[in-house]
Design a protein around this motif. Structure first.
Motif, mmCIF file in Angstrom:
data_model
loop_
_atom_site.group_PDB
_atom_site.id
_atom_site.type_symbol
_atom_site.label_atom_id
_atom_site.label_comp_id
_atom_site.label_asym_id
_atom_site.label_seq_id
_atom_site.Cartn_x
_atom_site.Cartn_y
_atom_site.Cartn_z
ATOM 1 N N VAL A 1 0.846 -1.198 0.000
ATOM 2 C CA VAL A 1 0.000 0.000 0.000
ATOM 3 C C VAL A 1 0.876 1.241 0.000
ATOM 4 O O VAL A 1 1.910 1.289 0.681
ATOM 5 N N ILE A 2 0.479 2.242 -0.775
ATOM 6 C CA ILE A 2 1.118 3.557 -0.744
ATOM 7 C C ILE A 2 0.047 4.591 -0.405
ATOM 8 O O ILE A 2 -0.998 4.643 -1.050
ATOM 9 N N ILE A 3 0.308 5.393 0.612
ATOM 10 C CA ILE A 3 -0.591 6.464 1.025
ATOM 11 C C ILE A 3 0.234 7.735 1.191
ATOM 12 O O ILE A 3 1.381 7.685 1.654
ATOM 13 N N ARG A 4 -0.359 8.879 0.846
ATOM 14 C CA ARG A 4 0.340 10.160 0.964
ATOM 15 C C ARG A 4 -0.274 10.978 2.093
ATOM 16 O O ARG A 4 -1.497 11.069 2.224
ATOM 17 N N ALA A 5 0.596 11.574 2.908
ATOM 18 C CA ALA A 5 0.173 12.453 3.996
ATOM 19 C C ALA A 5 0.514 13.897 3.641
ATOM 20 O O ALA A 5 1.487 14.158 2.917
ATOM 21 N N TYR A 6 -0.281 14.840 4.141
ATOM 22 C CA TYR A 6 -0.007 16.261 3.897
ATOM 23 C C TYR A 6 1.171 16.669 4.776
ATOM 24 O O TYR A 6 1.150 16.491 5.994
ATOM 25 N N SER A 7 2.211 17.218 4.161
ATOM 26 C CA SER A 7 3.437 17.502 4.916
ATOM 27 C C SER A 7 3.906 18.949 4.809
ATOM 28 O O SER A 7 4.848 19.341 5.507
ATOM 29 N N ALA A 8 3.294 19.753 3.956
ATOM 30 C CA ALA A 8 3.729 21.143 3.777
ATOM 31 C C ALA A 8 3.067 22.051 4.803
ATOM 32 O O ALA A 8 2.031 21.723 5.377
ATOM 33 N N ASP A 9 3.695 23.189 5.034
ATOM 34 C CA ASP A 9 3.069 24.200 5.883
ATOM 35 C C ASP A 9 1.842 24.742 5.153
ATOM 36 O O ASP A 9 1.921 25.070 3.972
ATOM 37 N N PRO A 10 0.690 24.847 5.841
ATOM 38 C CA PRO A 10 -0.544 25.283 5.156
ATOM 39 C C PRO A 10 -0.421 26.628 4.460
ATOM 40 O O PRO A 10 -1.114 26.881 3.470
ATOM 41 N N SER A 11 0.465 27.503 4.959
ATOM 42 C CA SER A 11 0.563 28.852 4.389
ATOM 43 C C SER A 11 1.467 28.924 3.162
ATOM 44 O O SER A 11 1.475 29.938 2.465
ATOM 45 N N HIS A 12 2.213 27.870 2.881
ATOM 46 C CA HIS A 12 3.116 27.887 1.724
ATOM 47 C C HIS A 12 2.322 27.760 0.423
ATOM 48 O O HIS A 12 1.394 26.964 0.335
ATOM 49 N N ASN A 13 2.721 28.549 -0.561
ATOM 50 C CA ASN A 13 2.029 28.558 -1.855
ATOM 51 C C ASN A 13 2.636 27.518 -2.793
ATOM 52 O O ASN A 13 3.495 27.830 -3.629
ATOM 53 N N TYR A 14 2.202 26.271 -2.629
ATOM 54 C CA TYR A 14 2.636 25.195 -3.508
ATOM 55 C C TYR A 14 1.441 24.706 -4.315
ATOM 56 O O TYR A 14 0.301 24.773 -3.867
ATOM 57 N N SER A 15 1.724 24.188 -5.501
ATOM 58 C CA SER A 15 0.647 23.642 -6.327
ATOM 59 C C SER A 15 1.077 22.324 -6.973
ATOM 60 O O SER A 15 0.627 21.987 -8.055
ATOM 61 N N GLU A 16 1.982 21.603 -6.285
ATOM 62 C CA GLU A 16 2.455 20.321 -6.792
ATOM 63 C C GLU A 16 2.266 19.252 -5.725
ATOM 64 O O GLU A 16 2.432 19.513 -4.528
ATOM 65 N N VAL A 17 1.931 18.047 -6.177
ATOM 66 C CA VAL A 17 1.694 16.936 -5.254
ATOM 67 C C VAL A 17 2.925 16.653 -4.402
ATOM 68 O O VAL A 17 2.819 16.446 -3.188
ATOM 69 N N THR A 18 4.099 16.654 -5.023
ATOM 70 C CA THR A 18 5.319 16.274 -4.308
ATOM 71 C C THR A 18 5.740 17.301 -3.265
ATOM 72 O O THR A 18 6.477 16.961 -2.337
ATOM 73 N N LYS A 19 5.300 18.560 -3.408
ATOM 74 C CA LYS A 19 5.651 19.589 -2.434
ATOM 75 C C LYS A 19 4.616 19.690 -1.314
ATOM 76 O O LYS A 19 4.938 20.141 -0.216
ATOM 77 N N LEU A 20 3.400 19.277 -1.609
ATOM 78 C CA LEU A 20 2.339 19.347 -0.601
ATOM 79 C C LEU A 20 2.270 18.083 0.259
ATOM 80 O O LEU A 20 1.900 18.163 1.435
ATOM 81 N N THR A 21 2.608 16.945 -0.321
ATOM 82 C CA THR A 21 2.443 15.676 0.386
ATOM 83 C C THR A 21 3.690 14.809 0.275
ATOM 84 O O THR A 21 4.513 15.001 -0.615
ATOM 85 N N ASN A 22 3.800 13.862 1.211
ATOM 86 C CA ASN A 22 4.843 12.837 1.152
ATOM 87 C C ASN A 22 4.213 11.491 1.451
ATOM 88 O O ASN A 22 3.202 11.404 2.149
ATOM 89 N N LYS A 23 4.822 10.445 0.938
ATOM 90 C CA LYS A 23 4.180 9.133 1.012
ATOM 91 C C LYS A 23 4.853 8.219 2.022
ATOM 92 O O LYS A 23 6.018 8.415 2.404
ATOM 93 N N ILE A 24 4.088 7.212 2.409
ATOM 94 C CA ILE A 24 4.606 6.071 3.160
ATOM 95 C C ILE A 24 4.145 4.822 2.430
ATOM 96 O O ILE A 24 2.961 4.687 2.106
ATOM 97 N N ALA A 25 5.073 3.926 2.165
ATOM 98 C CA ALA A 25 4.742 2.643 1.542
ATOM 99 C C ALA A 25 4.668 1.583 2.641
ATOM 100 O O ALA A 25 5.536 1.524 3.523
ATOM 101 N N PHE A 26 3.632 0.761 2.597
ATOM 102 C CA PHE A 26 3.425 -0.302 3.579
ATOM 103 C C PHE A 26 3.561 -1.655 2.898
ATOM 104 O O PHE A 26 2.984 -1.883 1.839
ATOM 105 N N VAL A 27 4.308 -2.536 3.522
ATOM 106 C CA VAL A 27 4.346 -3.947 3.112
ATOM 107 C C VAL A 27 3.827 -4.742 4.301
ATOM 108 O O VAL A 27 4.492 -4.834 5.339
ATOM 109 N N VAL A 28 2.625 -5.286 4.153
ATOM 110 C CA VAL A 28 1.928 -5.900 5.285
ATOM 111 C C VAL A 28 1.728 -7.390 5.029
ATOM 112 O O VAL A 28 1.267 -7.791 3.961
ATOM 113 N N SER A 29 2.079 -8.178 6.025
ATOM 114 C CA SER A 29 1.774 -9.610 6.005
ATOM 115 C C SER A 29 1.279 -10.003 7.393
ATOM 116 O O SER A 29 1.088 -9.142 8.260
ATOM 117 N N SER A 30 1.092 -11.270 7.632
ATOM 118 C CA SER A 30 0.519 -11.723 8.901
ATOM 119 C C SER A 30 1.458 -11.538 10.087
ATOM 120 O O SER A 30 1.018 -11.436 11.234
#
Length: 293
Positions: free
Chosen positions: A59-88
């Protein structure tokens, strides 16, 4: 590369921060994870996704990581991801940027990898709340400026970035919602997963509301600007209507022809001024009757 390992009793949690490809392959070699999935976890701008392979869920999920006041308009600048490898019996988390909530979760106890993964997902969704509140407050300020103060002085550039941030956040959350709908957990975690789905839907609706409000404010701002321009043009037109006939009269009697009949009139100057005053009064009365003024 940052590496943290925790034995949770019934399962193991391996957290990898900013790993290189070679290091990642070496650490995950005992788990026989498909190399394409590991490459996805290293891609900085990869969007949310879910894949299943031989009892392992990726699973890959992206969390919001930028400061709310920063003027960004790109996915990579607004969010960062965490990849999950899950088993039993294990959970592997892979990310390029540090997340403070992971340190806090290391101090807690979890029943199984699914419980831990859902706990991390809950923290990741909560990162969207602060920018949502900030955007809502900004929209309220703009609405007050336009509809209450009636100044209409707003930054179109700032409004563009705010709308872009809301639009990107909504799209990321919609992809996240699709992933959550495909995640399968044990019955004991159904309630937690359902709460995550409801949180995601609620965030999507609120970001959608921000987008609609931003569009409405932008349209209102443009209409007000157009209205002010029309008022200026109207005022200039009125002045032109007054001065055009007066300019014509002045032009006629300003010609340097010797045989102008009125040139020898004793009271010609005053008669010309009176004629101009009369024309101005007639124009004023006509404008009033037509409700132009």
């Amino acid at each position: 590369m940052g590496q943290t390992h925790k034995n949770c009793g019934t399962f193991e949690w391996l957290d990898l921060e900013k790993p290189k490809k070679k290091e990642l392959l070496e650490l995950t070699a005992p788990f026989h994870i498909e190399i394409k999935l590991l490459e996805d976890s290293l891609q900085h701008g990869h969007l949310p996704k879910i894949e299943k392979q031989d009892g392992t869920t990726f699973v890959i999920i992206r969390a919001y990581s930028a400061d709310p006041s920063h003027n960004y308009s790109e996915v990579t600048k607004l969010t960062n991801k965490i990849a999950f490898v899950v088993s039993s019996d294990r959970l592997i988390t892979i990310h390029q940027k540090p997340f403070e909530f992971l340190d806090a979760l290391f101090q807690k106890e979890f029943d199984d990898p699914e419980d831990l993964m859902l706990g991390i997902l809950q923290q990741m969704l909560s990162t969207y709340q602060a920018p949502l509140d900030w955007l809502s407050d900004k929209i309220d300020e703009y609405e007050k400026e336009i509809f209450v103060n009636r100044h209409g002085k707003i930054s179109v550039q700032a409004l563009y970035f705010q709308k872009s941030k809301a639009r990107i956040s909504k799209k990321i959350l919609q992809l996240t919602q699709n992933v959550l709908n495909q995640i399968q957990v044990n019955e004991i975690h159904f309630s937690t997963l359902q709460d995550l789905k409801e949180t995601c839907v609620n965030l999507i609706l609120h970001f959608d509301e921000v987008i609609e409000d931003a569009t409405s404010i932008l349209n209102t701002h443009l209409n007000l600007t157009s209205q002010k321009s029309n008022e200026v043009m109207k005022l200039l037109t009125i002045f032109s209507a007054f001065f055009l006939p007066l300019t014509f009269i002045v032009g006629v009697y300003g010609m340097n022809f010797e045989n102008i009949p009125e040139l020898k009139w004793t009271n010609g100057y005053y008669l010309a001024l009176g004629l101009m005053a009369l024309v101005s009064v007639l124009i004023f009365i006509w404008f009033k009757r037509k409700k132009i003024m």
